[in-house]
Design a protein around this motif. Structure first.
Motif, PDB file in Angstrom:
ATOM      1  N   THR A  62      -1.946   5.223  38.019  1.00 46.42           N
ATOM      2  CA  THR A  62      -1.762   6.453  38.773  1.00 46.42           C
ATOM      3  C   THR A  62      -0.609   7.233  38.166  1.00 46.42           C
ATOM      4  OG1 THR A  62      -2.467   5.261  40.753  1.00 46.42           O
ATOM      5  CG2 THR A  62      -1.425   7.394  41.083  1.00 46.42           C
TER       6      THR A  62
ATOM      7  N   GLY B 175      -3.031  -5.149  42.433  1.00 51.10           N
ATOM      8  CA  GLY B 175      -1.744  -5.614  42.925  1.00 51.10           C
ATOM      9  C   GLY B 175      -0.929  -6.396  41.918  1.00 51.10           C
ATOM     10  N   ASP B 176      -1.539  -6.836  40.858  1.00 49.06           N
ATOM     11  CA  ASP B 176      -0.773  -7.554  39.830  1.00 49.06           C
ATOM     12  C   ASP B 176      -0.767  -6.698  38.566  1.00 49.06           C
ATOM     13  OD1 ASP B 176       0.331  -9.764  38.181  1.00 49.06           O
ATOM     14  OD2 ASP B 176      -0.212 -10.961  39.953  1.00 49.06           O
ATOM     15  N   ASP B 177      -0.312  -7.271  37.453  1.00 47.58           N
ATOM     16  CA  ASP B 177      -0.292  -6.485  36.213  1.00 47.58           C
ATOM     17  C   ASP B 177      -1.685  -6.218  35.689  1.00 47.58           C
ATOM     18  OD1 ASP B 177       2.498  -6.096  35.818  1.00 47.58           O
ATOM     19  OD2 ASP B 177       2.650  -8.243  35.494  1.00 47.58           O
TER      20      ASP B 177
ATOM     21  N   GLY C 183      -8.540  -2.358  39.614  1.00 49.22           N
ATOM     22  CA  GLY C 183      -7.245  -1.954  39.070  1.00 49.22           C
ATOM     23  C   GLY C 183      -7.285  -0.534  38.593  1.00 49.22           C
ATOM     24  N   GLY C 184      -6.198  -0.120  37.972  1.00 45.86           N
ATOM     25  CA  GLY C 184      -6.150   1.235  37.472  1.00 45.86           C
ATOM     26  C   GLY C 184      -4.738   1.668  37.175  1.00 45.86           C
TER      27      GLY C 184
ATOM     28  N   PHE D 262       2.916   4.648  44.751  1.00 42.07           N
ATOM     29  CA  PHE D 262       2.629   3.241  45.050  1.00 42.07           C
ATOM     30  C   PHE D 262       2.112   3.090  46.473  1.00 42.07           C
ATOM     31  CE2 PHE D 262       5.700   3.262  41.618  1.00 42.07           C
ATOM     32  CZ  PHE D 262       4.963   2.575  40.672  1.00 42.07           C
TER      33      PHE D 262
HETATM   34  P1  ADP Z   1       1.979  -1.762  36.045  1.00 42.37           P
HETATM   35  O1  ADP Z   1       3.288  -1.053  36.190  1.00 42.37           O
HETATM   36  O2  ADP Z   1       2.092  -3.226  35.837  1.00 42.37           O
HETATM   37  O3  ADP Z   1       1.050  -1.082  35.080  1.00 42.37           O
HETATM   38  P2  ADP Z   1       1.148  -0.346  38.370  1.00 42.37           P
HETATM   39  O4  ADP Z   1       2.347  -0.237  39.228  1.00 42.37           O
HETATM   40  O5  ADP Z   1       0.727   0.811  37.548  1.00 42.37           O
HETATM   41  O6  ADP Z   1       1.274  -1.654  37.474  1.00 42.37           O
HETATM   42  O7  ADP Z   1      -0.069  -0.757  39.287  1.00 42.37           O
HETATM   43  C1  ADP Z   1       0.059  -1.757  40.268  1.00 42.37           C
HETATM   44  C2  ADP Z   1      -1.317  -2.276  40.639  1.00 42.37           C
HETATM   45  O8  ADP Z   1      -2.060  -1.216  41.207  1.00 42.37           O
HETATM   46  C3  ADP Z   1      -2.109  -2.776  39.432  1.00 42.37           C
HETATM   47  O9  ADP Z   1      -2.886  -3.880  39.869  1.00 42.37           O
HETATM   48  C4  ADP Z   1      -3.007  -1.620  39.097  1.00 42.37           C
HETATM   49  O10 ADP Z   1      -4.199  -2.076  38.485  1.00 42.37           O
HETATM   50  C5  ADP Z   1      -3.242  -1.015  40.466  1.00 42.37           C
HETATM   51  N1  ADP Z   1      -3.484   0.432  40.387  1.00 42.37           N
HETATM   52  C6  ADP Z   1      -2.631   1.404  39.998  1.00 42.37           C
HETATM   53  N2  ADP Z   1      -3.211   2.623  40.089  1.00 42.37           N
HETATM   54  C7  ADP Z   1      -4.462   2.425  40.547  1.00 42.37           C
HETATM   55  C8  ADP Z   1      -5.559   3.267  40.832  1.00 42.37           C
HETATM   56  N3  ADP Z   1      -5.500   4.599  40.667  1.00 42.37           N
HETATM   57  N4  ADP Z   1      -6.695   2.701  41.272  1.00 42.37           N
HETATM   58  C9  ADP Z   1      -6.786   1.364  41.429  1.00 42.37           C
HETATM   59  N5  ADP Z   1      -5.781   0.514  41.191  1.00 42.37           N
HETATM   60  C10 ADP Z   1      -4.635   1.022  40.749  1.00 42.37           C
END
Ligand code: ADP
Ligand code: MG
Length: 315
Positions: free
Chosen positions: A121, A26-28, A118-119, A4
């Motif tokens: 990880t 940063g959001d869902d 978004g994405g 994170f």
């Molecule tokens: P959730 O648990 O709701 O799926 P995450 O904790 O996985 O959310 O992700 C938090 C935020 O970070 C989300 O807005 C997600 O789109 C963004 N995010 C996560 N991984 C990446 C990445 N590799 N590149 C860009 N945005 C990311």
């Protein structure tokens, strides 16, 4: 660093801004405003380490490539690129690697005006999935379906360079051309050309698997055949100087990874299409669409050239 921290410290600040991103990382999920009346074009491509790129490829190049191959698909639809998501799986949280990767990815996206919205990880073997989104007026979108017998076949740029660069990469004792190598590590998506071809090309595809294989997809989608003239294939000086003529031809006709656009258009549009040719983006007529279903490579005298099994296939 946990995953994170990595996202928020490295990826989010580099994500880029657009007025049509109502809610980004940063959001869902993200909230995006689509231009009224336009179709949403969505593409995705996965790069697996060791399969789609050599294990010793630089992180910045991997990032660029992950962005570029997706923008190339949008270009082949005639779409204006707008947004992307990144699903990133990597073995351990290596900050230096990730910094370089994000620099390569976002440099390519910035040039096309794309914001990362978004994405996801996760931990695991290095695998990168990018999804890119754009927009195009539906009636002007480019697909594989509209080619007609009598149309001409065109291609942008030069062919075979990326395959040549990759061959040199894997060969132990050989001259290595930086120019060819960069065609593999830094593909230049033909975004402006794709948009210029709206309403002009009858069918379009980007060359990722190899020219003949990809033209085969247009032939299948449009239920037509094609005759491609070998001597017309645009070959770079670097490719011709690095390989014997038959090898260079094989690279150009069947090598993948060029990310040029291959497209068809009515003969009456040839002048306008060749008018799009410039130094940064040459456009060459390489053949014609015919009735039938086969894509045939021909010598200057019309005889068929058989290169054996076609372009690169995964399975
Ligand atoms: P959730 O648990 O709701 O799926 P995450 O904790 O996985 O959310 O992700 C938090 C935020 O970070 C989300 O807005 C997600 O789109 C963004 N995010 C996560 N991984 C990446 C990445 N590799 N590149 C860009 N945005 C990311
Ligand atoms: Mg959630």
């Amino acid at each position: 660093m946990n995953e994170f921290d990595l996202i928020y410290d490295l990826i989010a600040p580099a994500a880029g801004h657009r007025d049509d991103v109502l809610l980004g990382i940063g959001d869902d999920g993200a909230l995006l405003r689509q231009p009224p009346g336009e179709a949403l074009a969505v593409v995705a491509d996965t790069l697996v380490a060791g399969r789609h790129f050599p294990l010793d490829m630089a992180a910045e190049d991997i990032g660029w490539r992950a962005a570029a191959v997706n923008l190339s698909d949008l270009a082949a639809m005639g779409a204006t690129p707008r947004w992307a998501t990144l699903a990133l799986t990597f073995p351990e949280a290596d900050e230096a690697w990730l910094r370089s990767f994000v620099r390569g990815l976002m440099t390519c996206f910035e040039r096309a005006g794309v914001a990362l919205v978004g994405g996801d990880t996760t931990r695991g073997p290095l695998t990168i999935t990018v999804q890119a989104m754009g927009s195009v007026p539906l009636e002007q979108s480019l697909t594989r379906r509209g080619a007609q017998p009598g149309d001409l076949v065109f291609v942008s740029g030069t062919l075979g360079d990326a395959a040549g660069g990759l061959a040199q990469w894997h060969a132990s004792e050989t001259h290595r051309s930086l120019e060819l190598r960069e065609r593999f590590t830094r593909p230049q998506p033909r975004v402006a050309l794709g948009q210029a071809l709206r309403g002009l090309a009858s069918a379009c595809i980007d060359v990722s698997d190899g020219l003949l294989a990809d033209l085969g997809h247009i032939a299948e989608g449009s239920r037509v055949g094609m005759r491609i003239t070998a001597v017309r294939l645009p070959l770079s000086t670097a490719l011709r100087e690095s390989f014997d003529a038959p090898v260079a031809l094989r690279c150009a006709a069947t090598g993948g990874d060029d990310y040029e656009l291959a497209f068809t258009a009515p003969a009456g549009e040839a002048e306008r299409i060749l008018g799009l040719d410039d130094e940064s983006c040459p456009v060459t007529c390489i053949g014609e669409v015919v009735a039938g279903e086969a894509v045939v490579l021909c010598a200057a005298d019309g005889a068929t050239i058989d290169l054996g099994p076609g372009g690169f296939q995964h399975f």
